[in-house]
Design a protein around this motif. Structure first.
Motif, PDB file in Angstrom:
ATOM      1  N   PHE A   1      52.609 114.945 -10.988  1.00 11.82           N
ATOM      2  CA  PHE A   1      53.297 114.892 -12.279  1.00 11.82           C
ATOM      3  C   PHE A   1      54.609 114.124 -12.160  1.00 11.82           C
ATOM      4  O   PHE A   1      54.935 113.266 -13.002  1.00 11.82           O
ATOM      5  CB  PHE A   1      53.539 116.311 -12.773  1.00 11.82           C
ATOM      6  CG  PHE A   1      54.186 116.402 -14.128  1.00 11.82           C
ATOM      7  CD1 PHE A   1      53.887 115.492 -15.135  1.00 11.82           C
ATOM      8  CD2 PHE A   1      55.110 117.408 -14.402  1.00 11.82           C
ATOM      9  CE1 PHE A   1      54.498 115.580 -16.385  1.00 11.82           C
ATOM     10  CE2 PHE A   1      55.706 117.502 -15.635  1.00 11.82           C
ATOM     11  CZ  PHE A   1      55.406 116.586 -16.626  1.00 11.82           C
ATOM     12  N   ASP A   2      55.379 114.403 -11.100  1.00 17.26           N
ATOM     13  CA  ASP A   2      56.648 113.701 -10.897  1.00 17.26           C
ATOM     14  C   ASP A   2      56.425 112.205 -10.682  1.00 17.26           C
ATOM     15  O   ASP A   2      57.156 111.371 -11.236  1.00 17.26           O
ATOM     16  CB  ASP A   2      57.393 114.301  -9.701  1.00 17.26           C
ATOM     17  CG  ASP A   2      57.886 115.711  -9.975  1.00 17.26           C
ATOM     18  OD1 ASP A   2      58.018 116.067 -11.156  1.00 17.26           O
ATOM     19  OD2 ASP A   2      58.140 116.457  -9.007  1.00 17.26           O
ATOM     20  N   LEU A   3      55.430 111.861  -9.892  1.00 13.14           N
ATOM     21  CA  LEU A   3      55.153 110.448  -9.650  1.00 13.14           C
ATOM     22  C   LEU A   3      54.675 109.744 -10.918  1.00 13.14           C
ATOM     23  O   LEU A   3      55.017 108.581 -11.165  1.00 13.14           O
ATOM     24  CB  LEU A   3      54.098 110.315  -8.547  1.00 13.14           C
ATOM     25  CG  LEU A   3      54.554 110.691  -7.136  1.00 13.14           C
ATOM     26  CD1 LEU A   3      53.373 110.655  -6.171  1.00 13.14           C
ATOM     27  CD2 LEU A   3      55.653 109.759  -6.657  1.00 13.14           C
ATOM     28  N   ALA A   4      53.883 110.447 -11.726  1.00  9.20           N
ATOM     29  CA  ALA A   4      53.415 109.849 -12.984  1.00  9.20           C
ATOM     30  C   ALA A   4      54.591 109.576 -13.919  1.00  9.20           C
ATOM     31  O   ALA A   4      54.635 108.536 -14.602  1.00  9.20           O
ATOM     32  CB  ALA A   4      52.397 110.774 -13.646  1.00  9.20           C
ATOM     33  N   LYS A   5      55.557 110.475 -13.960  1.00 10.10           N
ATOM     34  CA  LYS A   5      56.735 110.263 -14.805  1.00 10.10           C
ATOM     35  C   LYS A   5      57.577 109.101 -14.285  1.00 10.10           C
ATOM     36  O   LYS A   5      58.110 108.304 -15.078  1.00 10.10           O
ATOM     37  CB  LYS A   5      57.567 111.544 -14.867  1.00 10.10           C
ATOM     38  CG  LYS A   5      56.913 112.649 -15.686  1.00 10.10           C
ATOM     39  CD  LYS A   5      57.841 113.822 -15.891  1.00 10.10           C
ATOM     40  CE  LYS A   5      58.121 114.547 -14.593  1.00 10.10           C
ATOM     41  NZ  LYS A   5      58.944 115.766 -14.806  1.00 10.10           N
ATOM     42  N   ARG A   6      57.706 108.998 -12.980  1.00  5.53           N
ATOM     43  CA  ARG A   6      58.453 107.875 -12.407  1.00  5.53           C
ATOM     44  C   ARG A   6      57.754 106.544 -12.721  1.00  5.53           C
ATOM     45  O   ARG A   6      58.391 105.541 -13.034  1.00  5.53           O
ATOM     46  CB  ARG A   6      58.581 108.052 -10.903  1.00  5.53           C
ATOM     47  CG  ARG A   6      59.547 109.148 -10.476  1.00  5.53           C
ATOM     48  CD  ARG A   6      59.560 109.269  -8.974  1.00  5.53           C
ATOM     49  NE  ARG A   6      59.852 107.990  -8.351  1.00  5.53           N
ATOM     50  CZ  ARG A   6      59.599 107.699  -7.080  1.00  5.53           C
ATOM     51  NH1 ARG A   6      59.003 108.597  -6.310  1.00  5.53           N
ATOM     52  NH2 ARG A   6      59.918 106.525  -6.585  1.00  5.53           N
ATOM     53  N   LYS A   7      56.442 106.565 -12.618  1.00  6.17           N
ATOM     54  CA  LYS A   7      55.691 105.348 -12.914  1.00  6.17           C
ATOM     55  C   LYS A   7      55.853 104.947 -14.383  1.00  6.17           C
ATOM     56  O   LYS A   7      56.029 103.760 -14.705  1.00  6.17           O
ATOM     57  CB  LYS A   7      54.219 105.549 -12.586  1.00  6.17           C
ATOM     58  CG  LYS A   7      53.362 104.315 -12.859  1.00  6.17           C
ATOM     59  CD  LYS A   7      51.900 104.593 -12.533  1.00  6.17           C
ATOM     60  CE  LYS A   7      51.036 103.390 -12.872  1.00  6.17           C
ATOM     61  NZ  LYS A   7      49.604 103.646 -12.614  1.00  6.17           N
ATOM     62  N   LEU A   8      55.811 105.921 -15.276  1.00  3.02           N
ATOM     63  CA  LEU A   8      55.992 105.632 -16.699  1.00  3.02           C
ATOM     64  C   LEU A   8      57.365 105.026 -16.959  1.00  3.02           C
ATOM     65  O   LEU A   8      57.499 104.058 -17.724  1.00  3.02           O
ATOM     66  CB  LEU A   8      55.817 106.915 -17.511  1.00  3.02           C
ATOM     67  CG  LEU A   8      56.132 106.815 -19.016  1.00  3.02           C
ATOM     68  CD1 LEU A   8      55.212 105.795 -19.680  1.00  3.02           C
ATOM     69  CD2 LEU A   8      55.995 108.175 -19.686  1.00  3.02           C
TER      70      LEU A   8
END
Length: 398
Positions: free
Chosen positions: A143-150
């Motif tokens: 979830f954290d990585l997905a938010k960073r990617k966004l």
């Protein structure tokens, strides 16, 4: 702001949020286990009181409480000559030789087996809690990585839109960057749902404990594995019951003291007399055979399972240790891959700003970099999870 600077800023923000999370979620896995186990405490205490009562009963002066009986004889309903008799009897069973010792041994063995079973149940709960914990930790990482990617995709889209207006890039690049943002938002939603589900599973299992952030340390087992200890104590309990069934071939004898006060005619005074009696029950082989057979079967089963579980525990520990070694190897590989992906992404980022690479190459490089970061982060958690699994296989509680 360039995509590289954006990635660094997102990384710093993620580290800040992680530090804040660790400050507010200071619960350890041990505390989470204690909270999850708290629901079992009332039942555990009730069972402890039961076994304590059994021990006290086995150490009493008599196997059963004494009893008292009253009787009255009269001839008032027939010739009524004054025949009267009052009788009171106090009787109690008594222990035979070795009977009380065997009963005490059974009570103590059952109490020890219950204590070992409780420890094993706590270890089993710890295993379920560990797996739910790591599932939530890995889902949180995704979830954290997905938010960073966004965040990085959105920053690139803003930069591309600015350059399209300036005439440096084509309109199709603007559409492509916006599609990438939408795809990143979708991935954030999927990752968030997976994290919420995993977190709810841990919360339900731990009865509301916070998700611990501190990983376990690899420990060495001191003492016997709880499963082997439980099987050993249950075998001792079955052995004690077998000895009790073989030794108690009959019910306890009963001693009675009777006082009688009587008279035969109305004008006679009451006469008192005392009677002492003993009742010895007969015993037979058939009487105790079911108990002996059941205790012997339980003993054989416990001993057989003990031998089997020793081998299974050894194999499970070897598998867990092999997983830990493999996880550490994969972590080293992931660290090297991340370094190479970072170098490549920086090179392509510079080329994209100079017009040497198109947006497709830039976005692909970004994807590769995030994949490498994700793999590296997951490899670190995989090592910590493998440590928890080694501790679990070794029978070590948090």
């Amino acid at each position: 702001m360039s995509a590289v600077k954006t990635l660094h800023a997102c990384a710093l923000a993620c580290l800040f949020l992680l530090a804040t999370s660790q400050a507010t979620q200071a619960a350890t896995l041990r505390e989470a286990l204690d909270q999850a186990w708290s629901a079992q405490i009332p039942a555990q205490n009730a069972q402890k009181e039961r076994y304590s009562a059994d021990i006290q009963a086995s150490q009493a002066w008599t196997p059963e409480p004494p009893s008292i009986g009253f009787s009255h004889t009269t001839d008032q309903l027939n010739d009524n000559t004054g025949r009267r008799e009052w009788e009171v009897e106090l009787s109690t069973p008594v222990w035979t030789y070795g009977q009380r010792e065997r009963a005490t041994n059974v009570a103590l063995a059952e109490q020890a087996a219950f204590t070992a079973d409780s420890t094993l149940a706590r270890l089993s709960l710890a295993g379920s809690l560990r797996e739910a914990w790591w599932a939530a930790r890995l889902a949180q990482l995704d979830f954290d990585l997905a938010k960073r990617k966004l965040a990085a995709e959105q920053e690139i889209a803003i930069d591309v839109s600015r350059r399209v207006k300036a005439g440096d890039l084509a309109t199709t690049d603007d559409r492509q960057s916006k599609i990438a943002v939408l795809q990143a938002k979708k991935e954030v939603g999927i990752a968030q749902l997976a994290f919420e589900r995993a977190q709810q599973s841990f919360t339900l299992l731990s009865r509301g404990a916070a998700l611990p952030e501190q990983s376990e340390a690899l420990q060495e087992r001191s003492g016997e594995h709880p499963l082997l200890a439980s099987l050993g104590f249950n075998a001792n309990s079955a052995q004690a019951k077998l000895q009790q069934a073989a030794g108690d071939t009959r019910n306890a004898p009963e001693v009675a003291l009777t006082y009688t006060s009587e008279k035969d005619a109305s004008d006679e005074p009451y006469r008192g007399r005392v009677k002492v009696g003993i009742k010895i029950p007969f015993g037979s082989e058939a009487r105790n055979q079911p108990r002996i057979t059941a205790a012997n079967a339980a003993l054989i089963q416990a001993q057989t399972q003990l031998d089997l579980e020793k081998q299974q525990i050894t194999n499970a520990l070897k598998v867990a240790q092999a997983e830990l070694a493999q996880s550490r190897t994969e972590q080293d590989i992931a660290a090297e891959q991340l370094q190479l992906a970072n170098e490549r992404a920086q090179w392509i980022e510079k080329g994209f700003r100079l017009g040497q690479f198109d947006l497709t190459t830039q976005l692909k490089s970004l994807q590769e970099r995030f994949a490498a970061e994700s793999e590296h982060a997951r490899s670190r958690l995989a090592v910590d999870r493998a440590i928890s699994r080694v501790n679990q296989a070794a029978g070590i509680l948090p």
